[in-house]
Design a protein around this motif. Structure first.
Motif, short mmCIF file in Angstrom:
data_model
loop_
_atom_site.label_atom_id
_atom_site.label_comp_id
_atom_site.label_asym_id
_atom_site.label_seq_id
_atom_site.Cartn_x
_atom_site.Cartn_y
_atom_site.Cartn_z
N ILE A 41 78.91 112.32 39.54
CA ILE A 41 78.77 110.77 40.35
C ILE A 41 77.31 110.26 40.08
O ILE A 41 76.35 111.10 40.01
N THR A 42 77.34 108.99 40.06
CA THR A 42 76.36 108.38 39.90
C THR A 42 75.89 107.55 41.38
O THR A 42 76.87 106.87 41.75
N ASN A 51 72.20 110.69 38.78
CA ASN A 51 73.61 111.02 38.33
C ASN A 51 73.47 112.70 38.62
O ASN A 51 72.78 113.49 38.20
N LEU A 52 74.59 113.10 39.12
CA LEU A 52 74.74 114.43 39.73
C LEU A 52 75.73 115.04 39.28
O LEU A 52 76.98 114.58 39.32
N GLU A 53 75.84 116.46 38.57
CA GLU A 53 77.24 116.81 38.21
C GLU A 53 77.62 117.71 39.22
O GLU A 53 77.53 118.90 39.16
N GLU A 113 79.63 118.06 49.33
CA GLU A 113 78.55 118.53 48.85
C GLU A 113 77.20 117.51 48.68
O GLU A 113 75.97 118.27 48.54
N ILE A 114 77.46 116.48 48.97
CA ILE A 114 76.44 115.61 48.82
C ILE A 114 76.15 115.02 50.28
O ILE A 114 77.20 114.42 50.86
N ALA A 132 82.02 107.56 40.41
CA ALA A 132 82.58 109.02 40.07
C ALA A 132 83.38 109.25 39.04
O ALA A 132 84.58 108.20 38.77
N VAL A 133 83.10 110.03 37.93
CA VAL A 133 83.96 109.94 36.89
C VAL A 133 84.66 111.49 36.78
O VAL A 133 84.03 112.54 37.31
#
Length: 103
Positions: free
Chosen positions: A38-39, A78-80, A86-87, A102-103
């Motif tokens: 997600i960015t 950008n988070l994996e 969880e964010i 998100a991708v």
């Protein structure tokens, strides 16, 4: 104290925004999940830094008391992470805006 009543998860923020826009008072909602990452982007017009992290994320007027990764207005990260639950976000004022894809 490991719980922060001020921080809100991405899941809860999206649900709250949808309820407000639709005038809906439904309390149940589907959890947000995606495949890879997600960015997050802090709105350039924010007047405060938004803090991103886990449930312990905390924004305070004194920077030394803040917990989380600071996103200045216009900054992105950008988070994996694949789950919105969880964010967490927190901002010293209530008018900060965050965008995400998100991708």
């Amino acid at each position: 104290d490991s719980s922060n009543a001020q921080a809100i998860s991405l899941d809860a923020a999206v649900h709250l925004a949808a309820n407000t826009a639709l005038g809906d008072t439904t309390t149940g909602y589907a959890a947000l999940e995606w495949k890879r990452s997600i960015t997050l982007l802090a709105d350039p017009s924010n007047t405060q830094t938004v803090y991103v992290g886990d449930v312990n994320t905390f924004a305070h007027s004194a920077a030394i008391k803040c917990r989380g990764f600071p996103l200045a207005p216009g900054a992105s990260i950008n988070l994996e992470i694949t789950r919105g639950s969880e964010i967490y976000f927190d901002c010293h004022t209530a008018d900060c805006v965050m965008y995400w894809i998100a991708v």
